[in-house]
Design a protein around this motif. Structure first.
Motif, PDB file in Angstrom:
ATOM      1  N   THR A 283       8.758  -2.924  -3.951  1.00 55.79           N
ATOM      2  CA  THR A 283       7.614  -3.733  -4.368  1.00 55.79           C
ATOM      3  C   THR A 283       7.857  -4.326  -5.743  1.00 55.79           C
ATOM      4  O   THR A 283       8.457  -3.673  -6.611  1.00 55.79           O
ATOM      5  CB  THR A 283       6.320  -2.896  -4.372  1.00 55.79           C
ATOM      6  OG1 THR A 283       5.229  -3.689  -4.832  1.00 55.79           O
ATOM      7  CG2 THR A 283       6.461  -1.672  -5.243  1.00 55.79           C
TER       8      THR A 283
ATOM      9  N   VAL B 266       6.090  -6.838  -8.959  1.00 57.44           N
ATOM     10  CA  VAL B 266       4.872  -7.397  -9.539  1.00 57.44           C
ATOM     11  C   VAL B 266       5.262  -8.427 -10.585  1.00 57.44           C
ATOM     12  O   VAL B 266       6.260  -8.269 -11.290  1.00 57.44           O
ATOM     13  CB  VAL B 266       4.004  -6.273 -10.160  1.00 57.44           C
ATOM     14  CG1 VAL B 266       4.690  -5.630 -11.348  1.00 57.44           C
ATOM     15  CG2 VAL B 266       2.641  -6.806 -10.568  1.00 57.44           C
TER      16      VAL B 266
ATOM     17  N   LYS C  17       3.507  -8.790  -5.493  1.00 57.99           N
ATOM     18  CA  LYS C  17       2.124  -8.857  -5.970  1.00 57.99           C
ATOM     19  C   LYS C  17       2.064  -9.779  -7.178  1.00 57.99           C
ATOM     20  O   LYS C  17       2.861  -9.638  -8.112  1.00 57.99           O
ATOM     21  CB  LYS C  17       1.597  -7.468  -6.334  1.00 57.99           C
ATOM     22  CG  LYS C  17       1.449  -6.536  -5.134  1.00 57.99           C
ATOM     23  CD  LYS C  17       0.807  -5.230  -5.535  1.00 57.99           C
ATOM     24  CE  LYS C  17       0.666  -4.307  -4.327  1.00 57.99           C
ATOM     25  NZ  LYS C  17      -0.211  -4.874  -3.284  1.00 57.99           N
ATOM     26  N   LEU C  18       1.115 -10.686  -7.125  1.00 59.25           N
ATOM     27  CA  LEU C  18       0.860 -11.601  -8.238  1.00 59.25           C
ATOM     28  C   LEU C  18      -0.397 -11.120  -8.949  1.00 59.25           C
ATOM     29  O   LEU C  18      -1.453 -10.992  -8.334  1.00 59.25           O
ATOM     30  CB  LEU C  18       0.675 -13.021  -7.720  1.00 59.25           C
ATOM     31  CG  LEU C  18       0.445 -14.101  -8.766  1.00 59.25           C
ATOM     32  CD1 LEU C  18       1.711 -14.352  -9.561  1.00 59.25           C
ATOM     33  CD2 LEU C  18      -0.031 -15.391  -8.101  1.00 59.25           C
ATOM     34  N   VAL C  19      -0.294 -10.815 -10.248  1.00 56.83           N
ATOM     35  CA  VAL C  19      -1.422 -10.248 -10.976  1.00 56.83           C
ATOM     36  C   VAL C  19      -1.898 -11.225 -12.039  1.00 56.83           C
ATOM     37  O   VAL C  19      -1.138 -12.058 -12.538  1.00 56.83           O
ATOM     38  CB  VAL C  19      -1.057  -8.901 -11.629  1.00 56.83           C
ATOM     39  CG1 VAL C  19      -0.684  -7.890 -10.578  1.00 56.83           C
ATOM     40  CG2 VAL C  19       0.068  -9.058 -12.632  1.00 56.83           C
TER      41      VAL C  19
ATOM     42  N   HIS D 113       2.769  -0.901 -12.715  1.00 55.06           N
ATOM     43  CA  HIS D 113       2.836  -0.955 -11.259  1.00 55.06           C
ATOM     44  C   HIS D 113       3.313   0.373 -10.681  1.00 55.06           C
ATOM     45  O   HIS D 113       2.904   0.757  -9.573  1.00 55.06           O
ATOM     46  CB  HIS D 113       3.770  -2.092 -10.837  1.00 55.06           C
ATOM     47  CG  HIS D 113       3.692  -2.430  -9.383  1.00 55.06           C
ATOM     48  ND1 HIS D 113       2.515  -2.392  -8.670  1.00 55.06           N
ATOM     49  CD2 HIS D 113       4.655  -2.797  -8.482  1.00 55.06           C
ATOM     50  CE1 HIS D 113       2.737  -2.727  -7.412  1.00 55.06           C
ATOM     51  NE2 HIS D 113       4.023  -2.974  -7.278  1.00 55.06           N
TER      52      HIS D 113
ATOM     53  N   GLY E 153      -2.836  -6.885  -6.694  1.00 54.46           N
ATOM     54  CA  GLY E 153      -2.383  -8.258  -6.550  1.00 54.46           C
ATOM     55  C   GLY E 153      -3.514  -9.227  -6.293  1.00 54.46           C
ATOM     56  O   GLY E 153      -4.545  -8.882  -5.713  1.00 54.46           O
ATOM     57  N   SER E 154      -3.334 -10.451  -6.737  1.00 55.56           N
ATOM     58  CA  SER E 154      -4.315 -11.501  -6.477  1.00 55.56           C
ATOM     59  C   SER E 154      -4.257 -11.901  -5.009  1.00 55.56           C
ATOM     60  O   SER E 154      -3.236 -11.737  -4.329  1.00 55.56           O
ATOM     61  CB  SER E 154      -4.035 -12.721  -7.358  1.00 55.56           C
ATOM     62  OG  SER E 154      -4.085 -12.375  -8.726  1.00 55.56           O
TER      63      SER E 154
END
Length: 464
Positions: free
Chosen positions: A79, A81, A104-106, A131, A138-139
């Protein structure tokens, strides 16, 4: 009074306690990496035991992004981020997602709000550490097919905005020649306006001949239009008018080409029902409506006619769906959907007391679409229109728009999830239910005070 040495010891203890609290958290993502996105280079951090050089720098070229993905696989990363930085994250996000990583986009604001220190630590290491502890979420990003459709639709919006700027340029050139055409016709780029501008650019200067090109639906007569076309036809302003008109026509051609691509891509979506081709769906009645029947495609791929909801037309519904996707399970409940849109109050509680319940500020095209739909209900003779006017009388227009948009979003989500059909009960039904609710509240308050009320309507007095 504390001595200077004692103050340093207290600060050191606080720093150690904060660090110990963060380090004592359990690991959630053991194979996590953090990426600091930049316009020219990306910094990547992996766990220290995965590589001799756990922090590396990669350029933004495609070959370097592929090399980054291979290095992450070598380090057994599952994963990843990254922060949302402009549009620089999009190519890397797509490549890593294609390679099988859970990306994941934060939001950068959420990262800053997490407790801890970032002193002398690279951003990528900080993201990787957070993370690993599972402190980042995530967004929302819809499925890839919707992302493609969203890109087409957003590009079309940009083209419309660019074309609108050239309409202003045409109007400016006409005003500089003292031609007040925009004051006698409602739309400069309508049938009459385009005919007259083309004739002017072709060399026609006679106001009476130009006025004869009016469409019969124009309210002003030919004499009024001819009077507005008496002006000073200077060469430099005619040149500016010509270029603005040609650019406007060029953008109209590009908009049509974009709509053809959008329609071709919509045909690739699976059908949930077979729509009636003769049925007409609620359009915005705007010159920006697409050239193809968008309502049929929306009903075919969703199985729901969202345009039955007062305030929502085909363009508004399509804008919402291109932002939220086709899967309502991604949001779970109506409350989460409204929270993601930023249409519900965000209670801030301290000491058991609510100090603020304002809505959260979000930059969201779907939320904007719901607000525009709510604002269009101010004269609607529907239940939602009655609700909007009631809220506007109580709390003012801005809060009424937010409250009505919230109700629209909840109705939209319910239809989206269940596939039901919306039926409006009318403004009179809403007003009657409001009166019954007020009367019941009065009776409850009287019973608390030890009284029993019996209400009789006054003769000759109409209650509103």
């Amino acid at each position: 009074m504390k001595k200077p040495g004692q103050k340093k010891q207290v600060k050191a203890r606080k720093k150690r306690s904060k660090k110990n609290n963060l380090d004592s958290l359990p690991f959630i993502n053991f194979n996590a990496a953090g990426i600091d996105i930049g316009s020219e280079e990306h910094w990547v951090a992996v766990p220290k035991d995965r590589d001799e050089e756990p922090v590396r720098k990669f350029d933004c070229f495609t070959s370097d992004l592929i090399a980054m993905a291979e290095w992450l696989k070598k380090c057994e990363i599952d994963t990843v981020v990254m922060e949302s930085t402009g549009v620089y994250w999009i190519p890397l996000f797509q490549i890593l997602e294609t390679q099988g990583f859970d990306v994941k986009l934060v939001n950068a604001r959420h990262v800053k709000n997490v407790p801890g220190r970032k002193t002398d630590v690279l951003d990528c290491q900080w993201l990787q550490q957070l993370h690993t502890y599972g402190l980042l979420s995530g967004s929302f990003r819809p499925e890839d097919s919707i992302c493609v459709l969203r890109s087409y639709w957003r590009h079309r919006e940009n083209l419309i905005r660019y074309a609108a700027s050239h309409i202003q340029h045409m109007q400016k050139a006409l005003t500089e020649m003292n031609l007040h055409l925009h004051k006698v016709i409602s739309n400069l780029t309508g049938v009459t306006g385009i005919r007259i501008i083309q004739a002017i650019l072709a060399g026609e200067r006679d106001p009476l001949k130009l006025a004869q090109m009016r469409d019969p639906r124009i309210k002003n007569n030919a004499e009024t239009i001819a009077k507005s076309l008496e002006g000073d036809y200077r060469q430099e302003h005619l040149f500016a008018l010509k270029q603005a008109f040609e650019l406007y026509c060029t953008y109209q051609q590009q908009i049509e080409a974009c709509e053809q691509e959008t329609e071709a891509y919509l045909t690739q979506f699976d059908s949930k029902c077979n729509p009636d081709p003769t049925k007409k769906y609620k359009s915005s009645r705007s010159k920006n409506d697409p050239s193809f029947d968008l309502g049929i495609h929306l009903y075919r791929i969703t199985g729901v006619d969202f345009t039955k909801i007062d305030g929502l037309d085909v363009l508004t519904v399509f804008t919402i769906l291109t932002e939220v996707g086709l899967n309502p399970e991604a949001f779970g409940t109506e409350k989460r959907f409204a929270s993601w849109l930023g249409l519900c109050s965000e209670n801030r509680i301290t000491g058991g007391r609510i100090i603020s319940n304002k809505t959260r500020k979000v930059v969201n095209r779907a939320s904007k679409a719901f607000r525009m739909g709510a604002n269009s209900l101010k004269n609607s003779q529907s239940a939602l229109g009655g609700y909007f006017r009631r809220m506007r009388a109580r709390k003012g227009a801005p809060k009424a728009i937010t409250a009505t948009a919230h109700k629209l979003a909840r109705i939209f989500f319910h239809l989206w999830k269940t596939g039901d059909t919306y039926q409006d009960l009318g403004a009179d039904y809403y007003e009657q239910k409001y009166k019954e609710r007020v009367i019941e509240n009065i009776k409850k308050r009287a019973r608390k005070l030890g009284f029993e009320l019996t209400l009789h309507p006054l003769a000759g007095l109409e209650v509103s």
